[in-house]
Enzyme design. Sequence first.
Site, PDB file in Angstrom:
ATOM      1  N   GLU A  52       0.835  -1.191   0.000  1.00  0.00           N
ATOM      2  CA  GLU A  52       0.000   0.000   0.000  1.00  0.00           C
ATOM      3  C   GLU A  52       0.880   1.255   0.000  1.00  0.00           C
ATOM      4  OE1 GLU A  52      -3.665   1.656   2.857  1.00  0.00           O
ATOM      5  OE2 GLU A  52      -2.265   0.127   3.586  1.00  0.00           O
ATOM      6  N   LYS A 121      -9.280   2.569  -1.887  1.00  0.00           N
ATOM      7  CA  LYS A 121      -9.554   1.901  -0.622  1.00  0.00           C
ATOM      8  C   LYS A 121     -10.960   2.252  -0.157  1.00  0.00           C
ATOM      9  CE  LYS A 121      -7.100   1.094   3.771  1.00  0.00           C
ATOM     10  NZ  LYS A 121      -5.849   1.418   4.481  1.00  0.00           N
ATOM     11  N   CYS A 175      -5.508  -3.212   2.649  1.00  0.00           N
ATOM     12  CA  CYS A 175      -5.262  -3.241   4.088  1.00  0.00           C
ATOM     13  C   CYS A 175      -6.528  -3.398   4.925  1.00  0.00           C
ATOM     14  CB  CYS A 175      -4.490  -1.989   4.494  1.00  0.00           C
ATOM     15  SG  CYS A 175      -3.646  -2.168   6.093  1.00  0.00           S
ATOM     16  N   THR A 485     -13.261 -58.578  -0.626  1.00  0.00           N
ATOM     17  CA  THR A 485     -14.114 -59.637  -1.173  1.00  0.00           C
ATOM     18  C   THR A 485     -15.573 -59.231  -1.032  1.00  0.00           C
ATOM     19  OG1 THR A 485     -12.503 -61.340  -0.606  1.00  0.00           O
ATOM     20  CG2 THR A 485     -14.788 -62.051  -0.947  1.00  0.00           C
TER      21      THR A 485
END
Length: 657
Positions: A52, A121, A175, A485
């Site tokens: 940032e 932001k 952020c 089996t």
Amino acid sequence: MYIQNKTDYGYIRVASAVPSVNVADVDFNVKSILSSIEQAKQCDAQMLVLPELCVTAYTCADLFGNEQLLDAAEEGIQQIQQSTINSDIVVFIGAPLRCDGHLYNCAVCIQGGKILGAVPKTYLPNYKEFYEKRWFTSYNVTKTATEITINGQVVPFGANLIFNAGKVKVGVDLCEDLWVPIPPSSIYAINGANVIVNLSASNELIGKHQYLRDLIKHQSDSCTTAYIYSSAGFGESSTDLVFAGNAIIAENGSILSECKRFELDPQITFADVDIEALNNERRINGSYNDNMLQFSRPMRLIPLTWPKTLNYDETPLSRMLKTLPFVPYEDHRNSRCEEIVNIQTEGLMRRLQFTHINSLVVGISGGLDSTLALLVAVRAFDRLGYDRKKIYGVTMPGFGTTGRTYNNALAMMNALGVTVKEIPIADAVKQHFKDIQHDICVHDVTYENGQARERTQILMDLSNKFNALVLGTGDLSELALGWATYNGDHMSMYNVNASIPKTLAKHLVMWFATSVGTSTPQGVLIHETLLDVLNTPISPELTPAASDGEIQQKTENLIGPYELHDFFLYYMLRYGYTPRKIFMLAKTAFGDEYDNKTVKKWLTKFMWRFFSQQFKRSCLPDGPKVGTVSLSPRGDWRMPSDAASAIWIKECETLPE
């Protein structure tokens, strides 16, 4: 657009870097950013995320109100643009940008000398040590803005941009956006983004780093995304805060790679993200799709040309691969093993309680699976307050039983205090072979399965006699391969091992061995017997032993190594991978332990058996699910018994030797 080919296997290589910065020294910062870009290109990264406000540094404070700094920031962005003209790497940098009387804290996406978009932001922290609203405007204030001009170039702008390369779609957090109850990345993910980048400047506090890692893991998991996080480091102002530099790459709840913190030098980390796995996970998760109904939002898809894909047949895969994907990591293996055993135990406890039955019949061969089932049974009886003598451990020696397994079976049952029953099957099987006119010298499937069904008949009849449940012992690996089996050891009234693969069963038995107290002769006997069981070759012991009395019929010699089959099983069922991709992953994980020819042989065998043996899985007894992979026909795996394996086998045949 990103177009997957046969050699990229659905991976993309991403990088997160922490460059050096000087506060407000844009020229220095740009040089450091360009150096990080070169490093990323050298490691063949296709996308790079930087912190940032890295163009100016995050801690410029009131200098963000000065035109000189903001002009220099735009000039710095232009230098970065120009440096990428001859490259196709996608770069996200952080910078302050002006628009219509506002200043925004932005992530700027650059590729090939062009700015593709700027994401402001949304959530500006303005509490305690943070006061971003002093300088910046939240996108929430000006949601109508759709464009911004940077160096005369008009580019898309907004917190609703998804950079779209087809199968790769990238959304952006900055952020604080990650720390709110509903992060923007959640909205991006619901609307198609499968990669989230976070440009951050998060200061260090005691305990904060671990919380941050957990937060990133959780967000990548809940959003089913890759999450590439880059946070400011050394060089930011330390007037009041310290920034240690966090570069973390996560995928669907797991950390793939991360840098060291508190380093003076620039840091970079990279990893190969599995876009194919993320997209597959979303397709099969109905709740994820339902969530779109509530949180679908108008998004602007910004075209992104994905860089040239890597050829992973030639380029080593940059991510850690476990050879034993079902086995917990060593640092928390004990706690996970205990949790698994508790799931098995509680499942059995509930079945006993519901049926009002306090007796069990379990066949004990002295091998791995029956030992694990017996240990779980004893644990369940102890917790319910039932008498261990009501557990009837039945050893049924036959033509192939060796002294080693026979003695281990008796030692374990006696040490645990269960009721021991020994019922040899040789005479009954000989009579049966006589009845059906089978030559006892012909050691074919009739010879083997006749013994298995005789043992199951004994267990079922004893359960009637003692009003008990027959406890199954067969494991997930055997069910995947059909190594059971039909209507023999395949059948029981409850199977605690139903979703325990063979490689995990070994570690669960080892957990029991290390958990038992050795202060008494009984504890020592249990401990030593369990260790010998773990060291005994896996075998059904249905054909005669060797002349020296040792096990001759070794399962892994017949059907292949269980560590390979469990690896194949995990990646086929958990992620729906193709044989070609599983082959590449196996070669990467096991290295030189197995050559191409061997991996190809057993992968082909696995595919053939997996498809041809589905009919055995369509009628499985109940049993608890313990992990992400299960073959229960009532839940996790529903496949027609007559589904054709042709296209899987065909791809196996094209694999290199």
